[in-house]
Scaffold this active site. Sequence first.
Site, PDB file in Angstrom:
ATOM      1  N   ASN A  37      25.141  21.433  14.199  1.00  0.00           N
ATOM      2  CA  ASN A  37      25.129  19.997  13.895  1.00  0.00           C
ATOM      3  C   ASN A  37      23.743  19.447  13.569  1.00  0.00           C
ATOM      4  OD1 ASN A  37      28.021  19.486  14.498  1.00  0.00           O
ATOM      5  ND2 ASN A  37      27.407  20.064  16.570  1.00  0.00           N
TER       6      ASN A  37
ATOM      7  N   LYS B 247      31.821  30.944  14.831  1.00  0.00           N
ATOM      8  CA  LYS B 247      30.721  30.935  13.869  1.00  0.00           C
ATOM      9  C   LYS B 247      29.412  31.394  14.515  1.00  0.00           C
ATOM     10  CE  LYS B 247      27.188  28.299  11.851  1.00  0.00           C
ATOM     11  NZ  LYS B 247      26.187  27.339  12.347  1.00  0.00           N
TER      12      LYS B 247
ATOM     13  N   HIS C 125      29.739  24.847   4.837  1.00  0.00           N
ATOM     14  CA  HIS C 125      29.647  25.091   3.403  1.00  0.00           C
ATOM     15  C   HIS C 125      30.648  26.158   2.954  1.00  0.00           C
ATOM     16  CE1 HIS C 125      26.102  22.572   3.231  1.00  0.00           C
ATOM     17  NE2 HIS C 125      25.489  23.322   4.132  1.00  0.00           N
TER      18      HIS C 125
END
Length: 372
Positions: free
Chosen positions: A185, A273, A293
């Site tokens: 973030n 992730k 992305h």
Amino acid sequence: PALTPNVRFATMPSSTARRSTRGAKGPEDKTPKAKRAKTSAKIKVEPDVCDDVDAAWVTVKPEPVDPSSPTIRLHTPSKKGTPKTPKTESKALVVADAGEGTVGSPFPNLARPTVDECWAARDALAKLHSSFFQQFETQQAAGGDAIGPGSLPALPAPRTPDGEAPLVPRKTVLDSLVGTILSQNTTDTNSHRAFAILKHRFPTWEQVRTAKPAKVEDAIRCGGLAEVKVSRIQVILNTLKEERGECSMEYLRDMSDDDVKAELSRFKGVGPKTVSCVLMFCLKRPDFPVDTHVWKIAKDLGWIPKGAGREEAYEHLNRRVPDDCKFDLHVLLVEHGKVYRNDVKWLRQALKGQLETGDLGWYKEAQGEMKL
């Protein structure tokens, strides 16, 4: 600068079959002008280390599916005026005989991306972002120092007893894990600064573990969510100290991929992730992290259903993308998402041209058609 032919990232074992780069040297026409990320407010940061950093979050509208794509089946709108939504979005992208690459996938009938699509995307993006890619490739060939997202650099190793600086930077698993947590973030620039300040003020992870949370939070404040991140980092460090007697995760190097995932996933704030980044960047395993992305671009290319979540996207793409292509494609998709704000118009046209011609002859024409 143009790419050098037949060069790959040095991230996989030497026994892994490599694939030559196609069309490394291309025309010298101008690269499409990238969009500048819109910013609504500046991040309040420490004046001594974190000034002039802008927030980089932008709102990206999903790109409509290209009706001309030969492998995508679009739902036919209702004649009553309101389009009907398929019962499951995966059925809108079903391709017969998905093959072994989708065994265990949340979308077992979706046979995309194909192997050819993955390599075509890799080659197209390597050409478009040739300057970035060449620099990254050179770093990897020299041993590299990336331990996390955004080329998070490893810290220099301590000097040898005779005072000579070592040739290879120290890359610890714990450095990679904490660096990836700090990257959540926020922008690469902010997370890199937060990591550098943290290691400057607390040279060892034992010092981070025993320090007062407020002091550690102050060190990483420019990375955002300082209180949450410090809490999670200190829980990890305390657990390691209690279970293994030291703040180290080097034992993960001897574990299988599945065991590494199980070990890291037990900690709060360490999701697929983050685990995948540690596996790929630090442990040099063939894994395919899915960040914002990659997730958005994959949806707009039809590689995953529109309603797929990031964890579902990871489970599917990690099975479909060839091992040899994973590192390159991940890094290039992330770079493309940053520079062009996840726009896929050019990339979709480039993929079509690459698959039809088998070379990079489409590049000049595709550049002219890219309107951002």
